[in-house]
Design a protein around this motif. Structure first.
Motif, short mmCIF file in Angstrom:
data_model
loop_
_atom_site.label_atom_id
_atom_site.label_comp_id
_atom_site.label_asym_id
_atom_site.label_seq_id
_atom_site.Cartn_x
_atom_site.Cartn_y
_atom_site.Cartn_z
N GLU A 174 -54.57 48.07 40.47
CA GLU A 174 -55.87 47.48 40.15
C GLU A 174 -55.68 46.10 39.50
OE1 GLU A 174 -58.01 49.88 37.37
OE2 GLU A 174 -59.63 48.41 37.17
N LEU A 175 -54.68 46.00 38.63
CA LEU A 175 -54.41 44.72 37.99
C LEU A 175 -54.03 43.65 39.02
CD1 LEU A 175 -52.42 45.93 34.85
CD2 LEU A 175 -54.65 44.82 34.84
N LEU A 176 -53.22 44.06 39.99
CA LEU A 176 -52.84 43.12 41.06
C LEU A 176 -54.09 42.55 41.72
CD1 LEU A 176 -49.98 44.62 43.26
CD2 LEU A 176 -49.92 42.52 41.95
N ASP A 177 -55.03 43.41 41.98
CA ASP A 177 -56.26 43.01 42.64
C ASP A 177 -57.10 42.09 41.75
OD1 ASP A 177 -57.99 43.20 44.87
OD2 ASP A 177 -59.30 44.49 43.69
N ARG A 178 -57.23 42.47 40.49
CA ARG A 178 -58.09 41.70 39.58
C ARG A 178 -57.48 40.35 39.20
NH1 ARG A 178 -58.95 45.83 34.94
NH2 ARG A 178 -60.09 44.14 33.95
N LEU A 179 -56.18 40.22 39.35
CA LEU A 179 -55.52 38.95 39.04
C LEU A 179 -55.92 37.83 40.00
CD1 LEU A 179 -51.93 40.10 38.05
CD2 LEU A 179 -53.44 38.70 36.64
N GLY B 56 -56.47 33.07 40.24
CA GLY B 56 -55.66 32.21 41.09
C GLY B 56 -54.35 32.81 41.53
N PHE B 57 -54.10 34.06 41.21
CA PHE B 57 -52.86 34.72 41.64
C PHE B 57 -53.10 35.35 43.02
CE2 PHE B 57 -52.66 34.52 37.07
CZ PHE B 57 -51.35 34.14 36.82
N GLU B 58 -53.00 34.51 44.03
CA GLU B 58 -53.39 34.95 45.37
C GLU B 58 -52.33 35.82 46.04
OE1 GLU B 58 -56.25 34.76 46.73
OE2 GLU B 58 -57.18 33.50 45.22
N GLY B 59 -51.08 35.41 45.93
CA GLY B 59 -50.01 36.15 46.59
C GLY B 59 -49.68 37.42 45.81
N SER B 60 -49.55 38.52 46.50
CA SER B 60 -49.26 39.78 45.83
C SER B 60 -47.78 39.85 45.48
CB SER B 60 -49.65 40.92 46.77
OG SER B 60 -49.26 42.14 46.21
N ASP B 61 -47.48 40.05 44.22
CA ASP B 61 -46.09 40.20 43.77
C ASP B 61 -46.01 41.37 42.81
OD1 ASP B 61 -43.51 40.03 42.90
OD2 ASP B 61 -43.77 38.14 41.83
N PRO B 62 -45.97 42.59 43.35
CA PRO B 62 -45.94 43.77 42.47
C PRO B 62 -44.76 43.76 41.52
CG PRO B 62 -46.27 44.41 44.77
CD PRO B 62 -45.94 42.95 44.77
#
Lengths: 124, 142
Positions: free
Chosen positions: B34-39, B43-49
């Motif tokens: 969920e945090l990845l999505d809300r970031l 401006g954090f467009e690229g997903s970096d788990p």
């Protein structure tokens, strides 16, 4: 590699793999995925991963590596143990339960400023 | 996810991920995904788990964030994160620093805009979008 290093890396890898699986990000990450995820060189990690497979914590699959039952239990347990004592705040600090600080932004700012200055003016 | 050497657009302050995570957890406890999505809103467009995972672990190690297992009916238990009291104070410090940065940037931009209007290209793009090519073509024919 020393046994202490193995222990530390094992915890890191198993915890990370458990987290990735629980979040639905990857069930069977490759060595490259793990290397990128943990920000460690792939060559360094590869030796350890082979050992974890031999120990029975991981099993190799067509896509990468999967946690075994033993590995799953170890990953979850070590994750919980590591941060077990970190949930409570210190005396006099405010959190989500403070009705004063959460009443409006100005009250929250006032409390936080006092806290940063080592003061705390209101009761909980 | 951008880190200190990120290339995200727009350019983000150094270590911006840290206050963003603290703010998101100030709003509500959350799981990693969920945090990845809300970031994305910051401006954090690229997903970096992996970047998120390491950042959360660091914040937890510094006692700014706490986590606990949350039972899941279907899959494995998930880690849910929340802000600690120390995390609230750190967020306040970082927000104040960002407010100072905002003033500095406003001063810089105000002085630059004495020479060049920065929102002019945006206005021009907006005007171009308002144009109707079919109508223009018809007018040219007729």
């Amino acid at each position: 590699m020393s046994e202490l290093e193995v222990l530390k890396v094992r915890e890191e890898v198993l915890q990370a793999m458990y987290w990735m699986r629980a979040e639905g990000l990857a069930d069977e990450p490759s060595a490259r995925d793990l290397s990128s995820f943990l920000a460690v060189p792939a060559d360094t990690l590869a030796t350890y991963i082979d050992r974890f497979v031999a120990e029975g914590h991981l099993e190799a699959t067509a896509a990468g590596f999967r946690l075994t039952e033993t590995g799953t239990a170890a990953g979850k347990r070590s994750f919980a143990d590591e941060f077990a004592d970190m949930t409570s705040g210190a005396h006099g600090e405010c959190g989500a339960d403070c009705t004063f600080c959460n009443s409006d932004p100005n009250a929250a700012a006032s409390c936080l400023e006092q806290n940063l200055n080592g003061e705390h003016a209101h009761q909980h | 996810m951008p880190t200190s050497t990120d290339t995200a657009q727009p350019a983000l302050p150094k270590n911006f991920l840290r206050p963003c995570l603290l703010l998101l957890l100030r709003e509500a406890p959350a799981h990693g995904y969920e945090l990845l999505d809300r970031l994305r809103a910051f401006g954090f467009e690229g997903s970096d788990p992996g970047g998120l995972y390491r950042a959360l672990r660091k914040l937890e190690g510094e006692k700014l964030v706490a986590s606990a297992w949350q039972r899941s009916g279907a899959g494995p238990d998930r880690r849910i994160y929340e802000l600690t009291r120390a995390g609230r104070k750190e967020l306040h410090r970082r927000a104040k620093a960002l407010a100072e940065t905002r003033q500095t940037l406003a001063s810089f931009l105000g002085r630059y805009e004495e020479f060049v209007a920065l929102d002019a290209p945006r206005r021009a793009r907006g005007r171009a979008r308002e144009r109707d090519p079919e109508r223009e073509e018809a007018a040219a024919r007729g």
